[in-house]
Each structure stands twice: as structure tokens, then as C-alpha cells.
Scaffold this active site. Structure first.
Site, PDB file in Angstrom:
ATOM      1  CG  PHE A 197      -0.800   1.005   2.227  1.00  0.00           C
ATOM      2  CD1 PHE A 197      -1.520   2.194   2.177  1.00  0.00           C
ATOM      3  CD2 PHE A 197       0.096   0.831   3.269  1.00  0.00           C
ATOM      4  CE1 PHE A 197      -1.369   3.166   3.160  1.00  0.00           C
ATOM      5  CE2 PHE A 197       0.257   1.792   4.244  1.00  0.00           C
ATOM      6  CZ  PHE A 197      -0.474   2.959   4.190  1.00  0.00           C
ATOM      7  CE  LYS A 198       4.721   2.131   4.788  1.00  0.00           C
ATOM      8  NZ  LYS A 198       3.730   1.199   5.353  1.00  0.00           N
TER       9      LYS A 198
END
Ligand SMILES: *Cc1c(COP(=O)(O)O)cnc(C)c1O
Length: 492
Positions: free
Chosen positions: A111-112
Site C-alpha cells: 500500500f505504500k
């Protein structure tokens, strides 16, 4: 729109300056002076747009010194269909009323990527907007996951170079391969003989060394960090909450103005704080559910108002949530308690590792937030149950959130849509996922990818497929006292 420090001193700065600077001069975090509002009309208009268009529209409300054309170009490049092959932030209806928002379809399967694909582009423009002529040299010490997402985000971005240090025996084989095979002309990766703290302290020393700064300046460079508290990493995270609501509207599951709940697996409090900002913009989020693993400092804080990091630290299978200082909580405290109290809490935290907010502040926070935590057993059980019952494969971070979500639903009998953030592909943590389902480990970390795929009949995401056959570009291993040399020789 200007940005000010959570600790209340200093002059307001532009978004570009806040992004270039990272931290405010008094050590506080930058927050927007006011929060723009989304009208029903705005929401309706956003529903008709693609993800990159939604992102540009929302970012332009916060980054007022960037033009909408600039933001649109950056968002299109960052959130392209080629990079986000499985969709940008798709909602997957696992079982009613849970809608899993998968934030990991980007180039590193984590998700980064949602923030790190766009933030470097915003920084590159910030350099131009603030008249900076030198090249930013970004130093990162990583224990694995952030390093790869940062490398991929900064790859071939103008006027920026990056060097990543990781502990040679401190990251998984998959993580090592991901970094060693990284492409991009402006990047370097170096393994350190030592542990993560050695890498981290080495980087800190370089940041604090005036002689190195002087030498770099002579070569046309200045040092910078890719820190997770940078406003340029936070603002893009607001977008997917708004986008999720648009998707619910487009699917006929909500109408403009009807509420929904959000559940976020939380470490540094950045992701859930972005949801809070979306709520303050007027998005009808009813409850913000903060999910923690065994490191449940936030669950305790939301229960008692006491934030106390003097406690046992657990290494869990959701390592990105193994955190005892949730830096972005400072931003929430600023909104709820104001700058003076916030500065006081942070001073106490530095000096004693603990602070306590008053009953009024706690009550204000609890109006929006609820906390739950899941230990390792509950997390593994959720992974197994979701797979066997719903045919949904979740990574351990997501499983922590799904556990919290199910407890919340059991307690409240809520029926309205509950958006649960999924923050990593199950294949990033394939061995733990495999073990949770089968009861024993796969043959090895790398082998676990194929074995999990064979077990479940699901596909390995493209960033992780064929990893062992990609050409290795970085083989360097150095001692801690050679890190500065590495940095200087990279700054050619
Ligand atoms: C970083 C991360 C988190 C925690 O997000 P915060 O914004 O730090 O709360 C959760 N899951 C994964 C997989 C992450 O990489």
C-alpha cells in the site's frame, strides 16, 4: 492554502515548501491551516471521474500552489493502468457489509505505493517551485518493505537521487531480491554488515555531519529523506477514501450523504489520519476503526487516553505495524487539542515515553475513533477463516483489520458498508499466509510464493512474479563506517 506546524511556532509555508522540508522547523509536523470541504456537487462530479482524475481534483484542493494540469499529469503517471494492473484501489465485497479496499495493486504490491508513486513527483515539482537548483539526495535505511516502495517511487525522477541501506541479514530473501534487482539510473542500494539499527544510526550520523553536507553542497547536492510523516505522502492517501465512496455510490450501495464506516490496519497512524481528514472534508464516514496487532499502544490510548511506550515490543507477522511511536497521531492531537497541548504531549513523550490527554480531548477523539487489536493467533485464524469461508486471501496486516472489523460488527450489529483497508498483497507475506492456512511453513520464503499459488489457485502479482530470474544490479555490501563514502561517491 498554507501549512503550519502542529507545535504552533514558525511562519506558514506553501505546500511545496512543506513537502521539500518534511518536518517543520520546531520539530512538529505540517498540517493544512484549514480543511477544504467537499460539497454534494463535488462528490457527484468526482463519481464520474477515473482514479487519477479524482486524485488530481482532491490534491488540488490541498496543494493550491500546484496547478491542476501539473497534478493531473503527475497523477496519470503515478496511477497508470500499467503500474496498477489490478486496479488502483478496488473494492472487493468479501461478505456484507465488509468491502475490502485493496491498496496493493501497485508496482511493489504494497500500500505504500499509493503514496510513494506520487510523492516523488510532487517533490520534484516542489524543488522547481522553491527555486532549488541542487539535486536532492535521499537517504533511506530500511528493514525491508519501505525501501522497495521508495526505490520504485523515486526511480528516474528528475533532480532526485536515492541511496537505500539495509541490514545484510535483516531482510527476507524476497525483500533482498526485490531491492537488488531494482531498475533506475538515479538509485543505489547497499547492504550493511550489521542490523537495522546500525543502518538507521549510520544514516542519522550522515544527516548530522556538517562536513559531509558541505562536500555534497560543493557537488550540487543536498540531503533529504523520504519520511512517512511528509505531507506529500499523507495528502495522496485522502484520495482513496473519497474514491471508495464514489465507487460505493456508482455500485448503488450508497447515496450521497449516506454514512459508511472505515477500518484501517494502523502503524504510524498515517493511513487512518488520512481517513480522518476525508471525514473532516465532509465525506460521510461514521466511525474510524483503528486496528492494531499485539503492539496495541493505540488501542490502549483510545481506551484510556494514556499513550505509554514503556511496554514490551512484539515482533509479529504484520511487521509494518510493529511500531510504538505512531508519529502521525500528533496531527490528530493538533486538530483536537490545539498546538500548545500537542507540543506539551510530545515533550512528555520525548522525556518520559508517556503522556495522558484530558477527558475532553479523549471524548473528542472517541467521537470518531474506536480501537481494536488482534494478537498473532487471532490474525492467523482470520486468514484461515476468510480463505475457507469466503475464498478471500488476506495478508497478515489486512487480517488484523478484518479481525477488528468482525469484532466491531459483532458488537454493533451495524449493517452499513464497512470499508476495510487491505495494505499488502498476501504474496508479500506468503509464508505466514501459507502457515496460517495449512498449519505448517512452506519450503522457504521464496518457494512460498509458488506453493501458496498452487494451494489457493490464485495468481502471484506481477511485481513478485519471476523475481529470482531478474538480473541483479546491486551486490554491494559495506561496513557501517563506509556508508558516508558510499554516499559521497554516489553523488557524482
Ligand atoms: C505502512 C503499513 C501499514 C501501516 O500504515 P500507517 O500509515 O503507518 O498506519 C499497514 N500495513 C502495511 C502493509 C504497511 O506497509
Amino acid at each position: 492554502m498554507k501549512y503550519i506546524s502542529t507545535r504552533g511556532t514558525g511562519t506558514p509555508v506553501s505546500a511545496a515548501q512543506a513537502i521539500k522540508q518534511g518536518l517543520a522547523a520546531d520539530g512538529g509536523l505540517f498540517v493544512p491551516e484549514s480543511v477544504p470541504t467537499l460539497s454534494a456537487q463535488d462528490l457527484n462530479a468526482l463519481c464520474a471521474l477515473s482514479y487519477p482524475e479524482r486524485a488530481a481534483r482532491i490534491l488540488s484542493m490541498f496543494l493550491t500552489d500546484y496547478t491542476e494540469e501539473e497534478l493531473l499529469a503527475d497523477c496519470r503517471a503515478a496511477y497508470s493502468e500499467a503500474a496498477f494492473v489490478g486496479g488502483t484501489a478496488p473494492l472487493v465485497g468479501v461478505h456484507a457489509p465488509i468491502e475490502v479496499m485493496e491498496l496493493w495493486h501497485g508496482p511493489t504490491a504494497a500500500f505504500k505505493d499509493m503514496a510513494l508513486q506520487i510523492m516523488p513527483r510532487l517533490l520534484s515539482r516542489a524543488l522547481a517551485k522553491t527555486g532549488e537548483k541542487r539535486t536532492a539526495l535521499i537517504l533511506v535505511a530500511t528493514s525491508g518493505d519501505t525501501g522497495k516502495a521508495a526505490l520504485e517511487g523515486y526511480r528516474d525522477i528528475p533532480q532526485i537521487k536515492m541511496i537505500v541501506f539495509y541490514p545484510v541479514d535483516g531482510v527476507s530473501r524476497v525483500q533482498k531480491l526485490q531491492m537488488a534487482t531494482q531498475e533506475g539510473q538515479n538509485l543505489s542500494v547497499c547492504a550493511i554488515r550489521g542490523n537495522f539499527d546500525d543502518a538507521q544510526n549510520g544514516v542519522k550520523e550522515i544527516f548530522g555531519d556538517a562536513a559531509i553536507a558541505e562536500k555534497l553542497n560543493g557537488k550540487g547536492y543536498f540531503l533529504s529523506s523520504a519520511n512517512s510523516i511528509n505531507w506529500g505522502r499523507l495528502a495522496p492517501q485522502i484520495v482513496y477514501y473519497v474514491s471508495a465512496f464514489c465507487d460505493l455510490i456508482n455500485a448503488g450501495k450508497r447515496a450521497v450523504g449516506e454514512p459508511f464506516d472505515v477500518c484501517v490496519p494502523t502503524g504510524n497512524f498515517g493511513n487512518i489520519f488520512a481517513a480522518y481528514l476525508a471525514k473532516r472534508m465532509g465525506l460521510p464516514i461514521r466511525r474510524l476503526i483503528c486496528a492494531s496487532n499485539a503492539n496495541n499502544i493505540l488501542t490502549d490510548f483510545l481506551e484510556t487516553g494514556v499513550y505509554d511506550r514503556n511496554r514490551r515490543f512484539y515482533l509479529t507477522m504484520s511487521p509494518s505495524m510493529d511500531i510504538l511511536i505512531s508519529s502521525n497521531l500528533e496531527r490528530l492531537l493538533w486538530f483536537v487539542a490545539g498546538p500548545e497541548k500537542t507540543a506539551g504531549y510530545m515533550k512528555q513523550l520525548r522525556e518520559t515515553g508517556r503522556y495522558e490527554v484530558g477527558a475532553d480531548v479523549l471524548a473528542a477523539i472517541r467521537r470518531d475513533f474506536t480501537g481494536y487489536y488482534a494478537d498473532e493467533t487471532a490474525t492467523a485464524e482470520t486468514i484461515r477463516k476468510l480463505w475457507e469461508r469466503d475464498g478471500y486471501l488476506s495478508d497478515p496486516h489486512t487480517a488484523v483489520a478484518l479481525t477488528a472489523a468482525e469484532r466491531y460488527l459483532a458488537q454493533t450489529q451495524s449493517q452499513i458498508p464497512l470499508v476495510v483497508d487491505s495494505t499488502a498483497s498476501p504474496y508479500k507475506f506468503a509464508n505466514n499466509v501459507y502457515r496460517s492456512i495449512v498449519g505448517k511453513e512452506a519450503s522457504g520464503d521464496l518457494e512460498a510464493l509458488d506453493e501458496l499459488s498452487a494451494l489457493t489457485g490464485t495468481g502471484i502479482p506481477y511485481p513478485l512474479a519471476g523475481l529470482s530470474s531478474r538480473p541483479v544490479r546491486f551486490r554491494g555490501v559495506c561496513n557501517r563506517d563506509e556508508m558516508a563514502e558510499q554516499v559521497l561517491s554516489f553523488a557524482r
